[in-house]
Design a protein around this motif. Structure first.
Motif, mmCIF file in Angstrom:
data_model
loop_
_atom_site.group_PDB
_atom_site.id
_atom_site.type_symbol
_atom_site.label_atom_id
_atom_site.label_comp_id
_atom_site.label_asym_id
_atom_site.label_seq_id
_atom_site.Cartn_x
_atom_site.Cartn_y
_atom_site.Cartn_z
ATOM 1 N N LEU A 10 0.874 -1.257 -0.007
ATOM 2 C CA LEU A 10 0.185 0.097 0.036
ATOM 3 C C LEU A 10 0.900 1.266 0.006
ATOM 4 N N THR A 14 0.604 4.118 -2.940
ATOM 5 C CA THR A 14 0.300 5.329 -2.661
ATOM 6 C C THR A 14 1.536 6.195 -3.225
ATOM 7 N N THR A 15 2.798 5.914 -3.337
ATOM 8 C CA THR A 15 3.690 6.576 -3.869
ATOM 9 C C THR A 15 3.621 6.653 -5.357
ATOM 10 N N ARG A 18 0.713 8.984 -6.289
ATOM 11 C CA ARG A 18 0.947 10.427 -5.916
ATOM 12 C C ARG A 18 2.132 11.019 -6.886
ATOM 13 N N GLU A 32 -1.524 14.287 -2.762
ATOM 14 C CA GLU A 32 -1.567 13.297 -1.572
ATOM 15 C C GLU A 32 -2.913 12.779 -1.257
ATOM 16 N N ALA A 35 -4.305 10.337 -4.144
ATOM 17 C CA ALA A 35 -3.658 9.065 -3.926
ATOM 18 C C ALA A 35 -4.156 8.154 -2.657
ATOM 19 N N GLU A 36 -4.462 8.981 -1.651
ATOM 20 C CA GLU A 36 -5.088 8.220 -0.602
ATOM 21 C C GLU A 36 -6.232 7.658 -0.984
ATOM 22 N N THR A 38 -7.422 6.934 -3.907
ATOM 23 C CA THR A 38 -7.481 5.878 -4.995
ATOM 24 C C THR A 38 -7.060 4.464 -4.509
ATOM 25 N N VAL A 39 -6.044 4.626 -3.527
ATOM 26 C CA VAL A 39 -5.415 3.328 -2.837
ATOM 27 C C VAL A 39 -6.486 2.809 -2.098
#
Length: 331
Positions: A10, A14-15, A18, A32, A35-36, A38-39
């Motif tokens: 995870l 996330t990286t 982002r 950020e 991305a949070e 989405t993951v």
């Protein structure tokens, strides 16, 4: 696992999200927050609003449908009300900025409301409600977007899929989560079926001439149908009033496309947070016991459990992404 798929932790996922968003033009805070979300969707077993939908955001950033450097303007017209002008940016950033104050207000006042306009479409609406449930709050969320669905008795697009989400904290386990569109299915499911050349079930959509169709490509050019006929269409209208009317966002009929052009759809988002402990200090325990009784004694499926289990598994074992999709993100 197929050699055509890749497993990511995870944090790595996330990286990846982002960095892809930043390369496409998103500011760090916007990247950020999105991305949070989405993951979280991918981890909960919702790939259609996870990395697959992230591609829509990346393309929208490049085309100008999302302003990557937009800074939401927040106001507080009343102690319990937070109003965000997203400035043509993502839906997640304004909520992220207001989140701590929204939670504090709900705990202090018993109820608080977040209203936002002028944003890109919100993706997984349940992400907004679930975040509040993890803070011990009951949450209701509504959102709209460009017109994709026919209304009651109509054959042309007048509403978005206009989802409604509800989340409530339990004393143990994942929150109760109900997150569903007003349409019989999500537009991303029809679009994916069209891309893969698959038919769709009867009752999902109409073609451009207003005729029922199982041809996904024809459905993409036509209109989705509401679930439950007029009842689902009425829910869509209610969501439209909450998400667009109250927030000052574009009505779905007036919203530019989220997949073409260079204009923001100007979507709306309304989130209500309620502090249940002020009414019943035993709320979480009572809800947990009642849901357990419904499941064990009456065989009722509990919304949110499957997603919670998937998220727990993803936290331990990571998530699997198709190599072709990963290549697009890396590019």
């Amino acid at each position: 696992m197929s050699s055509r798929n890749r497993r990511l932790t995870l944090p790595d996922a996330t990286t990846l999200a982002r960095q892809a968003l930043q390369r496409a033009g998103a500011s760090l805070p916007a990247a950020e927050a999105l991305a949070e979300a989405t993951v979280a969707a991918e981890a909960a077993g919702q790939p259609n609003v996870g990395f697959a939908h992230l591609i829509d955001h990346l393309e929208a950033l490049k085309a100008g449908r999302i302003k990557g450097d937009a800074v939401p303007v927040l106001s507080r017209p009343a102690a319990a009300i937070f109003h965000s002008d997203a400035g043509g940016g993502t839906a997640q950033l304004g909520f992220d900025i207001a989140f701590e104050a929204l939670v504090a207000a709900a705990r202090d006042l018993g109820i608080a409301l977040f209203a936002q306009h002028n944003a890109y479409t919100c993706g997984a609406l349940g992400w907004f409600a679930t975040r509040l449930a993890h803070e011990g709050l009951v949450a209701i969320a509504a959102s709209n977007g460009p017109a994709l669905m026919a209304g009651s008795g109509g054959t042309t697009r007048v509403f978005s899929t206009n989802p409604l989400a509800f989340a409530a904290p339990r004393s143990s386990g994942a929150p109760l989560l109900i997150d569903q569109a007003s349409s019989e299915t999500a537009f991303v499911n029809v679009r994916r079926a069209a891309k893969e050349g698959r038919p769709i079930p009867p009752g999902w959509a109409l073609d451009a001439d207003g005729r029922p169709t199982t041809d996904a490509a024809a459905a993409v050019k036509g209109a989705l149908l509401a679930y439950g006929g007029a009842r689902g269409a009425n829910i869509a209208l209610m969501v439209e009033v909450l998400a667009a009317g109250l927030t000052g966002a574009n009505w779905s009929l007036d919203a530019p496309s989220f997949v073409s052009g260079d204009k923001s759809p100007g979507s709306g988002l309304l989130v209500i947070a309620i502090a249940p402990d002020l009414l019943d200090p035993q709320f979480g325990q009572r809800l947990d016991g009642h849901l357990h009784r419904l499941k064990e004694s009456h065989n009722i499926h509990m919304p949110g459990e499957t997603r919670g289990e998937a998220a727990s598994n993803a936290a331990r074992n990571g998530i699997v992404i198709e190599q072709a999709l990963l290549d697009r993100l890396l590019a």
